[in-house]
Design an enzyme around this catalytic site. Structure first.
Site, PDB file in Angstrom:
ATOM      1  N   ASP A 117       0.161   3.485   0.207  1.00 54.42           N
ATOM      2  CA  ASP A 117       0.294   4.760  -0.481  1.00 54.42           C
ATOM      3  C   ASP A 117       0.363   4.546  -1.988  1.00 54.42           C
ATOM      4  O   ASP A 117       1.436   4.393  -2.565  1.00 54.42           O
ATOM      5  CB  ASP A 117       1.559   5.469   0.020  1.00 54.42           C
ATOM      6  CG  ASP A 117       1.525   6.943  -0.289  1.00 54.42           C
ATOM      7  OD1 ASP A 117       0.484   7.434  -0.760  1.00 54.42           O
ATOM      8  OD2 ASP A 117       2.549   7.607  -0.053  1.00 54.42           O
ATOM      9  N   TYR A 224      -8.701  -3.939   0.530  1.00 48.54           N
ATOM     10  CA  TYR A 224      -9.063  -3.603   1.909  1.00 48.54           C
ATOM     11  C   TYR A 224     -10.539  -3.349   2.159  1.00 48.54           C
ATOM     12  O   TYR A 224     -10.913  -2.875   3.220  1.00 48.54           O
ATOM     13  CB  TYR A 224      -8.245  -2.405   2.404  1.00 48.54           C
ATOM     14  CG  TYR A 224      -8.221  -1.210   1.460  1.00 48.54           C
ATOM     15  CD1 TYR A 224      -9.376  -0.515   1.149  1.00 48.54           C
ATOM     16  CD2 TYR A 224      -7.020  -0.798   0.889  1.00 48.54           C
ATOM     17  CE1 TYR A 224      -9.349   0.569   0.296  1.00 48.54           C
ATOM     18  CE2 TYR A 224      -6.985   0.292   0.031  1.00 48.54           C
ATOM     19  CZ  TYR A 224      -8.162   0.969  -0.267  1.00 48.54           C
ATOM     20  OH  TYR A 224      -8.131   2.033  -1.110  1.00 48.54           O
ATOM     21  N   LYS A 311      -2.207   9.563   9.977  1.00 53.43           N
ATOM     22  CA  LYS A 311      -1.098   9.758   9.036  1.00 53.43           C
ATOM     23  C   LYS A 311       0.199   9.918   9.804  1.00 53.43           C
ATOM     24  O   LYS A 311       0.269  10.693  10.760  1.00 53.43           O
ATOM     25  CB  LYS A 311      -1.337  11.020   8.218  1.00 53.43           C
ATOM     26  CG  LYS A 311      -2.569  10.919   7.343  1.00 53.43           C
ATOM     27  CD  LYS A 311      -2.210  10.437   5.969  1.00 53.43           C
ATOM     28  CE  LYS A 311      -2.402  11.533   5.051  1.00 53.43           C
ATOM     29  NZ  LYS A 311      -2.477  11.630   3.781  1.00 53.43           N
ATOM     30  N   CYS A 408      32.760  21.805 -16.680  1.00 54.03           N
ATOM     31  CA  CYS A 408      33.533  22.106 -17.892  1.00 54.03           C
ATOM     32  C   CYS A 408      33.541  23.589 -18.239  1.00 54.03           C
ATOM     33  O   CYS A 408      34.180  23.986 -19.208  1.00 54.03           O
ATOM     34  CB  CYS A 408      33.007  21.287 -19.070  1.00 54.03           C
ATOM     35  SG  CYS A 408      31.394  21.816 -19.640  1.00 54.03           S
TER      36      CYS A 408
HETATM   37  S1  IVH Z   1     -10.664   2.323   3.390  1.00 55.55           S
HETATM   38  C1  IVH Z   1     -14.704   4.528   2.801  1.00 55.55           C
HETATM   39  N1  IVH Z   1      -8.362   1.199   3.887  1.00 55.55           N
HETATM   40  O1  IVH Z   1      -6.748   5.988   1.520  1.00 55.55           O
HETATM   41  C2  IVH Z   1     -13.312   4.232   3.138  1.00 55.55           C
HETATM   42  N2  IVH Z   1      -8.395   3.094   2.441  1.00 55.55           N
HETATM   43  O2  IVH Z   1      -7.924   8.623   2.340  1.00 55.55           O
HETATM   44  C3  IVH Z   1     -12.599   3.554   2.085  1.00 55.55           C
HETATM   45  N3  IVH Z   1      -6.190   3.683   1.522  1.00 55.55           N
HETATM   46  O3  IVH Z   1      -9.127   6.446  -1.005  1.00 55.55           O
HETATM   47  C4  IVH Z   1     -11.141   3.531   2.242  1.00 55.55           C
HETATM   48  N4  IVH Z   1      -5.070   2.071   2.503  1.00 55.55           N
HETATM   49  O4  IVH Z   1      -7.042   5.092  -1.539  1.00 55.55           O
HETATM   50  C5  IVH Z   1      -8.997   2.191   3.234  1.00 55.55           C
HETATM   51  N5  IVH Z   1      -6.382   0.053   4.373  1.00 55.55           N
HETATM   52  C6  IVH Z   1      -7.031   1.039   3.730  1.00 55.55           C
HETATM   53  C7  IVH Z   1      -6.350   1.950   2.888  1.00 55.55           C
HETATM   54  C8  IVH Z   1      -7.070   2.977   2.262  1.00 55.55           C
HETATM   55  C9  IVH Z   1      -4.990   3.110   1.678  1.00 55.55           C
HETATM   56  C10 IVH Z   1      -6.433   4.903   0.706  1.00 55.55           C
HETATM   57  C11 IVH Z   1      -7.567   4.778  -0.271  1.00 55.55           C
HETATM   58  C12 IVH Z   1      -8.545   5.837   0.104  1.00 55.55           C
HETATM   59  C13 IVH Z   1      -7.706   6.795   0.862  1.00 55.55           C
HETATM   60  C14 IVH Z   1      -8.565   7.522   1.849  1.00 55.55           C
END
Ligand code: IVH
Length: 686
Positions: A117, A224, A311, A408
């Protein structure tokens, strides 16, 4: 040293420092002490100073920042940065899996990862060197924040091993909890509004104009997603493992999943275990592993079909609102707090929830006796997110926000454009007095480190210290009998002033008289005058007399001082009580001029904490301990009175106390000689 020798040594040092940096920040297994690391870095800094032509923009010395960006350049992403589809239940996840299986004709291998996050970042590498770092922006265009990202220690500036010639890697910039808490504590001291959660703090930090400030924030970066033409691997999992070997921080929490059951198991595990992580996650991400399968599945307009996020639910419970109480913060801001019928939420019992300010109460139209919904979201403190209007009692009445300070009695004020009501009695309202006293003694202010918050409170409650000038009138015999008992029904704790405490306290009060003007100014706790502003104001006006008689217009000419700060400074100095405090502090001998305190000679020891112990001589002549201490502060070091795990160095002379030595050894604090201290600052003599 010839330029050729310097070039070789710079290369050697750069590789060594990069290696140790990686051991520390990526792999969490340091091989050398902080001191030895700093020595390598210092050597490199000095060589780069002597041979500026040889300094590399990717040198590890750049990690401290210093670059100022007035406006970030926009960069159009080579491939748009899409977001992920969200799911909130196992059923929705099963639907997604069904669609994947239908399109491919079989169930592929999935990879499950944590959903960090923070904010998304795209890093570009050419020939193993970081060339660009761009924020997500609107997904098509982002901001070039390379200078700021370079200060994140876990982002490699150069890569190791068998990396592709040109590629992009994406990840998330996050702020770990420890750094987030430290940042918010400092903001509170500085009178700045705290960040609501680590994500906001990370996003705010990456867009700061001063990269040196970014370097202090303690950001981290988890990767990632590797992208590029002609990558060596045919799947995501192996690419991530390779990226790890090139030097990126790719957490080991990632697994392969062969079934929905595997995915559910991963989710259930992390839904609980996330409470023990040192950073925030808001869910998990499930990705199809093989690139050929990802291609087959393709994208919708907004997100890939080959990946989805799950989520975590912010847990929500309902309970009764019993009362609303009002807290007065150290700055005088009034925060309404809901008193709740105790209820279990995300593993803890919740009895109170923040209601933030009068507007929030009005928007929710929450009333005493209502059934309210409470959630623990991204924010640390639970909050009321709604009211069950249907079950409301007929005779309930809207809340009337208080008009006088609960501590106060002073009539509250609200400035235009601000959400909070304030108690204006800054010098007479107890929590505000305590806040001011605690701020005054804090490390970055007067650094009266043997007085903690507990002892300060005890002094205030015994009527001995009512304002900051009173610290300098304290007499040992007055202090002997002070006892403060804390008893919350579970634990009993006593704060007592014993002989040793008293002598330590009086010594650090005495020492504080040497604190330079800019820190004294910061310590006074003038609203909106934080550490940086105090420095700018002090170096502009040079003395308290000049500052006290400055007009609003003169103040505004100072860099970074706007209307709000100027008004606050003028108002502060116009009060008779404040003039009296300044006079008393002056006669106590505090530093109220630039240059009166030990002159600043360099930054080599910046923010390092020192204890000086034993007797010293240099070239056969005795050197007073205070001279060594002044030397350290003149290079930015901080003197502390006793050894703790936070101490960086002990400068040991002859006859250093055996207790100190034992303690230092057990805590792993580096013991250095006077000669080594001189080497650290490149000085030939003291
Ligand atoms: S993959 C095309 N992997 O979540 C897909 N995103 O809602 C690329 N995020 O913009 C994203 N952890 O900022 C991916 N392990 C993870 C992630 C991740 C956090 C965030 C990222 C992305 C958003 C998508």
């Amino acid at each position: 040293m010839t330029s050729a020798d310097a070039k070789l040594r710079i290369r050697e040092l750069t590789d060594l420092i990069d290696y140790h940096n990686r051991q520390y920040y990526q792999l969490a297994s340091p091989e050398i002490s902080d001191y030895d690391f700093d020595m390598l870095l210092d050597e490199l800094i000095n060589l780069e100073k002597r041979f500026p032509d040889l300094a590399d923009p990717l040198s590890p010395t750049q990690r401290v920042g210093g670059e100022i960006t007035k406006e970030f350049e926009t960069f159009t992403h080579i491939r748009p940065m899409l977001s992920l589809g969200n799911t909130y239940s196992q059923a929705e996840l099963a639907d997604w899996d069904n669609r994947v299986v239908k399109q491919l004709g079989y169930r592929p291998i999935y990879v499950c990862e944590l959903k960090y996050d923070g904010l998304a970042i795209s890093l570009h590498y050419e020939n193993g060197k970081l060339v660009r770092a761009v924020t997500r922006g609107d997904g098509v265009r982002g901001d070039d924040v390379t200078n700021n990202v370079k200060t994140i220690k876990s982002v490699p500036l150069r890569l190791n091993g068998d990396f592709p010639e040109s590629f992009e890697i994406r990840g998330e910039v996050i702020l770990p909890h420890s750094a987030f808490n430290a940042l918010n504590n400092q903001r509170e001291i500085d009178g700045d509004a705290p960040f609501a959660n680590p994500r906001n703090a990370a996003a705010g930090s990456i867009k700061l104009q001063d990269s040196a400030e970014v370097a202090h924030r303690g950001l981290d970066c988890m990767l990632y997603f590797v992208l590029g033409e002609g990558l060596d691997y045919d799947n995501h999992y192996d690419s991530l493992a390779a990226a790890r070997s090139w030097g990126f921080k790719v957490p080991m929490y990632t697994i392969k999943a062969h079934s929905l059951a595997d995915i559910y198991e991963f989710i259930d595990f992390w839904d609980i275990e996330r409470n023990n992580l040192p950073f925030d996650i808001d869910g998990v991400v499930i990705k199809v592993n093989k690139y050929s399968e990802q291609e087959k599945l393709g994208f919708t307009a907004k997100s890939p079909r080959w990946a989805i996020s799950y989520k975590f639910k912010a847990e929500r419970v309902s309970t009764t609102l019993l009362d609303i109480v009002y807290q007065v913060g150290r700055t005088g801001a009034i925060t309404p707090v809901a008193v709740l019928e105790p209820v279990q939420l995300a593993g803890t019992t919740v009895k109170r929830a923040s209601l933030h300010n009068a507007d929030v109460i009005a928007q929710l139209d929450v009333r005493i006796g209502d059934q309210v919904y409470v959630e623990k979201g991204g924010e640390i403190i639970p909050k009321i997110v709604g009211v069950d209007i249907d079950s409301r009692k007929e005779d309930s009445k809207p809340i009337e926000f208080i008009s006088n300070c609960p501590e106060c009695g002073t009539m509250l004020v609200r400035e235009q454009g601000e959400a909070a009501w304030y108690c204006p009695a800054e010098d007479t309202c107890p929590p505000q007095i305590k806040g001011k006293l605690e701020h005054f003694i804090s490390r970055k202010a007067m650094n009266i480190d043997s007085l903690g918050e507990g002892k300060t409170e005890a002094l205030y409650e015994h009527g001995m210290v009512n304002n900051v000038a009173d610290f300098y009138d304290l007499k040992p015999e007055q202090l002997l009998n002070i006892v403060k008992v804390y008893d919350d029904g579970i634990k009993r704790r006593e704060v007592r002033f014993r002989d040793k405490t008293i002598s330590n306290l009086l010594t650090s009060i005495e020492e504080s008289k040497k604190v330079p003007f800019e820190r004294v100014l910061f310590a006074l706790g003038i609203r909106f005058v934080g550490e940086t502003t105090a420095k700018k104001i002090a170096s502009h006006f040079k003395s308290i007399e000049a500052l006290a008689s400055a007009t609003r217009d003169q103040l505004i000419t100072v860099d970074e001082v706007g209307d709000r700060i100027a008004d606050s400074v003028v108002a502060w100095f116009s009060k008779a009580e404040h003039k009296e405090i300044i006079e008393r502090l002056k006669s106590a001998g505090l530093t109220f001029e630039i240059g009166q305190a030990t002159e600043r000679k360099g930054n080599e020891l910046q923010d390092k904490k020192f204890v000086v112990s034993g007797t010293f001589d240099f070239n056969g002549k005795p050197v007073a301990r205070s001279v060594v201490q002044d030397f350290i502060t003149s290079y930015g070091g901080i003197m502390v009175s006793s050894v703790s795990s936070k101490t960086n160095y002990i400068v040991a002379g002859d006859n250093m106390g055996p207790e100190k030595e034992k303690k230092a050894m057990s805590l792993g604090v580096s013991i250095i000689s006077l000669t080594e201290l001189l080497e650290m600052t490149n000085c030939d003599s003291i």
